[in-house]
Design an enzyme around this catalytic site. Structure first.
Site, PDB file in Angstrom:
ATOM      1  N   HIS A  45     -66.120  80.057 -71.531  1.00 46.93           N
ATOM      2  CA  HIS A  45     -65.186  80.971 -70.881  1.00 46.93           C
ATOM      3  C   HIS A  45     -63.767  80.716 -71.402  1.00 46.93           C
ATOM      4  O   HIS A  45     -63.441  79.608 -71.837  1.00 46.93           O
ATOM      5  CB  HIS A  45     -65.216  80.764 -69.365  1.00 46.93           C
ATOM      6  CG  HIS A  45     -66.513  81.164 -68.721  1.00 46.93           C
ATOM      7  ND1 HIS A  45     -66.817  82.466 -68.414  1.00 46.93           N
ATOM      8  CD2 HIS A  45     -67.583  80.418 -68.321  1.00 46.93           C
ATOM      9  CE1 HIS A  45     -68.024  82.522 -67.851  1.00 46.93           C
ATOM     10  NE2 HIS A  45     -68.501  81.297 -67.784  1.00 46.93           N
ATOM     11  N   LYS A  59     -58.297  80.726 -64.843  1.00 53.18           N
ATOM     12  CA  LYS A  59     -57.556  80.555 -66.074  1.00 53.18           C
ATOM     13  C   LYS A  59     -56.183  79.956 -65.766  1.00 53.18           C
ATOM     14  O   LYS A  59     -55.642  80.164 -64.684  1.00 53.18           O
ATOM     15  CB  LYS A  59     -57.380  81.894 -66.804  1.00 53.18           C
ATOM     16  CG  LYS A  59     -58.703  82.556 -67.155  1.00 53.18           C
ATOM     17  CD  LYS A  59     -58.507  83.831 -67.888  1.00 53.18           C
ATOM     18  CE  LYS A  59     -59.773  84.649 -67.969  1.00 53.18           C
ATOM     19  NZ  LYS A  59     -61.023  83.951 -67.952  1.00 53.18           N
ATOM     20  N   TYR A 106     -59.720  81.200 -76.006  1.00 57.93           N
ATOM     21  CA  TYR A 106     -60.992  80.503 -75.853  1.00 57.93           C
ATOM     22  C   TYR A 106     -61.019  79.271 -76.751  1.00 57.93           C
ATOM     23  O   TYR A 106     -60.487  79.298 -77.869  1.00 57.93           O
ATOM     24  CB  TYR A 106     -62.174  81.399 -76.259  1.00 57.93           C
ATOM     25  CG  TYR A 106     -62.356  82.653 -75.454  1.00 57.93           C
ATOM     26  CD1 TYR A 106     -63.347  82.742 -74.481  1.00 57.93           C
ATOM     27  CD2 TYR A 106     -61.568  83.784 -75.684  1.00 57.93           C
ATOM     28  CE1 TYR A 106     -63.538  83.912 -73.753  1.00 57.93           C
ATOM     29  CE2 TYR A 106     -61.750  84.954 -74.964  1.00 57.93           C
ATOM     30  CZ  TYR A 106     -62.737  85.005 -74.002  1.00 57.93           C
ATOM     31  OH  TYR A 106     -62.933  86.157 -73.291  1.00 57.93           O
TER      32      TYR A 106
END
Length: 251
Positions: A156, A193, A148
């Site tokens: 997020h 991600k 993070y």
């Protein structure tokens, strides 16, 4: 992939209170209070007062354990978190199950016995932590860690992290075939991600003691899916820029 902040004002809050500053405050407080943790299987339990518990939470180390105590709180630290506070920051002491104070070398051997890939995973964890990334376990995403930009309450996670040794020595036997890479990248894409591969090279020094870590080297690679639609758009933009540049040059 740009950071995805949670709610209006989250980015401003993160900028006003950088993680490096929070960790520095935690470091000073843990040293001042001579905080000790209790070794319990694959984790360490730490009892803290409310103020220090809040600081540990803001620095994103450990997870709170619910108890009936109001003036004290318990936190559970993972192996990498524990060793980072003990070895790298030198602000936490650990008491073993036999009641003795553990040295860094003893903790190193103990964690290796519980997790054979600990030297590699710890080097990757500490590497990212030194860069002021918040690092959490990523088992729910099928990776070692998630990273993070700041506290998870504000943003997020951006990266799904795999810690791999240099060469063919991965005890977890991951990413050996193309289908493994494809599945992992697809999974990372589905949860927004980027897959970050942190490759750790021990440079032939082994892992006999934690002092070898300073000689380990780290290489970072990101792997993302190729988006043909986006590439075609970028290509048209590049062609338009080239035409405009040529026209200006001719004038």
């Amino acid at each position: 992939m740009k950071p995805r902040w949670k709610g209006k004002g989250s980015e401003a809050k993160a900028s006003a209170d950088p993680m490096s500053k929070i960790v520095s405050q935690l470091h000073s407080s843990l040293i001042q209070t001579e905080t000790c943790g209790l070794l319990s299987s694959c984790s360490v339990l730490v009892e803290l007062d409310v103020e220090l518990a809040d600081l540990l939470n803001r620095a994103c180390f450990g997870r709170p354990r619910i108890t009936a105590q109001k003036d004290k709180q318990w936190f559970q630290l993972d192996m990498e978190e524990t060793f980072y506070l003990c070895f790298s920051l030198k602000c936490l002491k650990v008491i073993g199950e036999d009641g003795s104070l553990k040295t860094n070398e003893e903790l190193w051997e103990y964690f290796k016995s519980k997790k054979p890939v600990f030297p590699i995973s710890y080097k990757a964890y500490s590497h990212l932590r030194h860069k002021n990334w918040v690092v959490r376990l990523g088992l729910q995403y099928g990776v070692d860690f998630v990273a993070y930009r700041h506290h998870p309450a504000l943003v997020h996670s951006e990266y799904a992290v795999l810690a791999l040794p240099e060469g063919d020595n991965d005890l977890n036997d991951r990413l050996r075939v193309w289908s493994d890479v494809h599945c992992t990248v697809r999974l990372c894409g589905s949860v927004a991600k980027t897959l970050l591969i942190v490759t750790v090279n021990s440079n032939g020094l082994g892992a006999n003691s934690p002092s070898c870590l300073e000689h380990y080297t780290v290489e970072e690679r990101t792997i993302t899916r190729w988006n043909p639609e986006q590439c075609r758009e970028d290509q048209r933009g590049l062609q338009n820029q080239t035409k405009e540049t040529d026209f200006q040059f001719l004038k």
